[in-house]
Design an enzyme around this catalytic site. Structure first.
Site, PDB file in Angstrom:
ATOM      1  N   TYR A 200       0.852  -1.196   0.000  1.00 13.44           N
ATOM      2  CA  TYR A 200       0.000   0.000   0.000  1.00 13.44           C
ATOM      3  C   TYR A 200       0.891   1.249   0.000  1.00 13.44           C
ATOM      4  O   TYR A 200       2.094   1.194   0.268  1.00 13.44           O
ATOM      5  CB  TYR A 200      -0.919  -0.044   1.228  1.00 13.44           C
ATOM      6  CG  TYR A 200      -1.847   1.137   1.360  1.00 13.44           C
ATOM      7  CD1 TYR A 200      -2.866   1.347   0.440  1.00 13.44           C
ATOM      8  CD2 TYR A 200      -1.698   2.030   2.402  1.00 13.44           C
ATOM      9  CE1 TYR A 200      -3.719   2.427   0.562  1.00 13.44           C
ATOM     10  CE2 TYR A 200      -2.549   3.118   2.537  1.00 13.44           C
ATOM     11  CZ  TYR A 200      -3.554   3.315   1.609  1.00 13.44           C
ATOM     12  OH  TYR A 200      -4.390   4.389   1.729  1.00 13.44           O
ATOM     13  N   THR A 202       1.628   3.663   1.886  1.00 13.03           N
ATOM     14  CA  THR A 202       2.426   4.102   3.037  1.00 13.03           C
ATOM     15  C   THR A 202       3.409   3.045   3.526  1.00 13.03           C
ATOM     16  O   THR A 202       4.106   3.272   4.515  1.00 13.03           O
ATOM     17  CB  THR A 202       1.502   4.470   4.212  1.00 13.03           C
ATOM     18  OG1 THR A 202       0.733   3.313   4.579  1.00 13.03           O
ATOM     19  CG2 THR A 202       0.581   5.618   3.840  1.00 13.03           C
ATOM     20  N   LYS A 203       3.499   1.907   2.856  1.00 13.42           N
ATOM     21  CA  LYS A 203       4.306   0.801   3.364  1.00 13.42           C
ATOM     22  C   LYS A 203       5.790   0.950   3.013  1.00 13.42           C
ATOM     23  O   LYS A 203       6.204   1.895   2.328  1.00 13.42           O
ATOM     24  CB  LYS A 203       3.762  -0.520   2.835  1.00 13.42           C
ATOM     25  CG  LYS A 203       2.343  -0.826   3.291  1.00 13.42           C
ATOM     26  CD  LYS A 203       2.226  -0.874   4.812  1.00 13.42           C
ATOM     27  CE  LYS A 203       0.927  -1.480   5.309  1.00 13.42           C
ATOM     28  NZ  LYS A 203      -0.270  -0.679   5.059  1.00 13.42           N
ATOM     29  N   GLY A 204       6.604  -0.027   3.487  1.00  8.02           N
ATOM     30  CA  GLY A 204       8.061   0.034   3.304  1.00  8.02           C
ATOM     31  C   GLY A 204       8.473   0.180   1.859  1.00  8.02           C
ATOM     32  O   GLY A 204       9.416   0.907   1.544  1.00  8.02           O
TER      33      GLY A 204
END
Length: 397
Positions: A200, A202-204
């Site tokens: 998604y 906002t993920k790493g």
């Protein structure tokens, strides 16, 4: 407002390089934009990165969790044990089948499922018959345990897996926050029966929307590959001719080449993103360690945090202000924050559907009253980090 920023700082933003934009542009111009060679390449590169033998790309981590449960034969007569502190998707996928999510409390330090909370939930909510577990409430057979690596702090996988093995349960790790966390000198994604990652925004690393399932079980991997795209037995870009066969009732969960192209570049940049997040987290810890009533996250003896989130807790009896006031005053200074997570049992749907009792989850309730996530993402500038540090100190000192 004293020392307010001129622009708003969100608690998370993706970092998209020019190389990533160029890679996506090439795919758009290629004429092949849906599932194709880029998806296959992304699966191979991701598996190589973490050391997983099987990696299957999907259009979300939610889809990955759903397909993992489907692969083990989960149905309306099944239950799964998962943590009360997680995003709704973890429990939601159990409901897709008409199954029952049985919740555990969490440990007070990392807010993860641990062996103690898992054993306690088994004792409270399950009964044993012929060495199998059944729900006391619905009589459904418990088929799986779904631990969640909250914020990127890994669970005590060995203890959880030992309990799961004792009762014949599959372990499906929700690793939406855990790329690229390390557990016992191995990347998360190489330990359980299934591990599900999120890409998604906002993920790493991000593919916009997307996810990946890793598993050591080739039969489950083959099934997920089929069921992610309508149960078709051959991938369209790899078919020698027009013929294909539908072998299963599948879903529309495939990743596109557009997403995979972004993911391939993000994967190359992943260690740089991780290093920057660790640098910011270490600055926060150093600057905030003496603030009264403030509990800080930390690394742990069995691995390395992914630092997807920087979650703090405020003890209302010791801190100058409570969590809600801190959130409001940060926003007044143009700094975003968030809460991870509202416990599953607090949501009206789950409360009505499964009649959860808050008293069964004291640590989760305590977390919910005290927790806040501060801004942490690779694209933060030194000035951004300084603004957060200064603002938190102003409010809490």
């Amino acid at each position: 407002m004293r020392n307010a920023r001129k622009t708003f700082l969100p608690f998370a933003l993706p970092s998209i390089s020019e190389e990533a934009i160029d890679e996506v542009t090439q795919v758009l111009r290629s004429g092949w934009i849906t599932s194709g060679p880029k998806v296959k390449q992304f699966e191979q590169e991701f598996g190589k990165f973490i050391g997983a033998s099987q990696a299957i790309a999907v259009n979300s981590a939610t889809a990955g969790l759903h397909l993992a449960l489907e692969a083990i034969g989960f149905d309306q007569n099944s239950a799964a044990i998962t943590t009360s502190v997680t995003f709704t998707a973890t429990a939601e996928v159990v409901c897709y089948f008409g199954g029952e999510p049985i919740l555990t409390d969490v440990d007070p330090l990392y807010n993860n499922m641990d062996s103690r909370s898992l054993e306690l939930s088994i004792k409270k909510f399950c009964y044993k018959k012929n060495n199998k577990l059944y729900s006391k409430k619905t009589k459904k057979l418990v088929r799986a345990v779904i631990p969640v690596h909250i914020a990127g702090a890994t669970c005590d996988l060995e203890s959880i897996s030992a309990i799961a093995k004792k009762y014949g349960l599959y372990v499906i790790e929700d690793a939406a926050h855990a790329f690229p966390a390390i557990h016992k000198e191995q990347f998360i994604g190489t330990n359980g029966d299934f591990t599900v990652f999120s890409f998604y925004a906002t993920k790493g690393i991000t593919t916009g929307e997307g996810g990946m399932v890793t598993t050591p079980h080739s039969q489950f991997a083959d099934r997920i590959r089929r069921t992610r795209l309508h149960g078709i037995n051959k991938e369209s870009f790899d078919r020698p001719s027009w013929y294909y066969e539908v072998t299963d009732a599948g879903y529309k969960y495939n990743m596109t080449d557009i997403s995979a192209a972004l993911g391939l570049v993000q994967l190359k940049e992943a260690n740089g993103f991780w290093n920057r997040r660790r640098e910011i987290a270490n600055q926060y810890i150093q600057e905030f360690q003496n603030i009264p009533g403030l509990q800080l996250p930390s690394d742990f003896e069995w691995g390395s945090h992914s630092w997807h989130l920087f979650r703090i807790e405020l003890d209302p009896s010791l801190a100058k202000v409570g969590r809600d006031t801190l959130c409001v005053e940060l926003k007044d200074r143009n700094i975003g924050s968030s809460l991870h997570f509202i416990p599953i049992f607090e949501h009206s749907f789950y409360r009505k559907q499964f009649d959860y009792n808050r008293e069964d989850y004291p640590n989760a309730c305590k977390m919910y009253d005290r927790c806040l996530s501060l801004p942490l993402f690779a694209g933060m500038t030194n000035d951004d980090v300084s603004d957060v540090i200064r603002s938190v100190k102003e409010i809490l000192y």
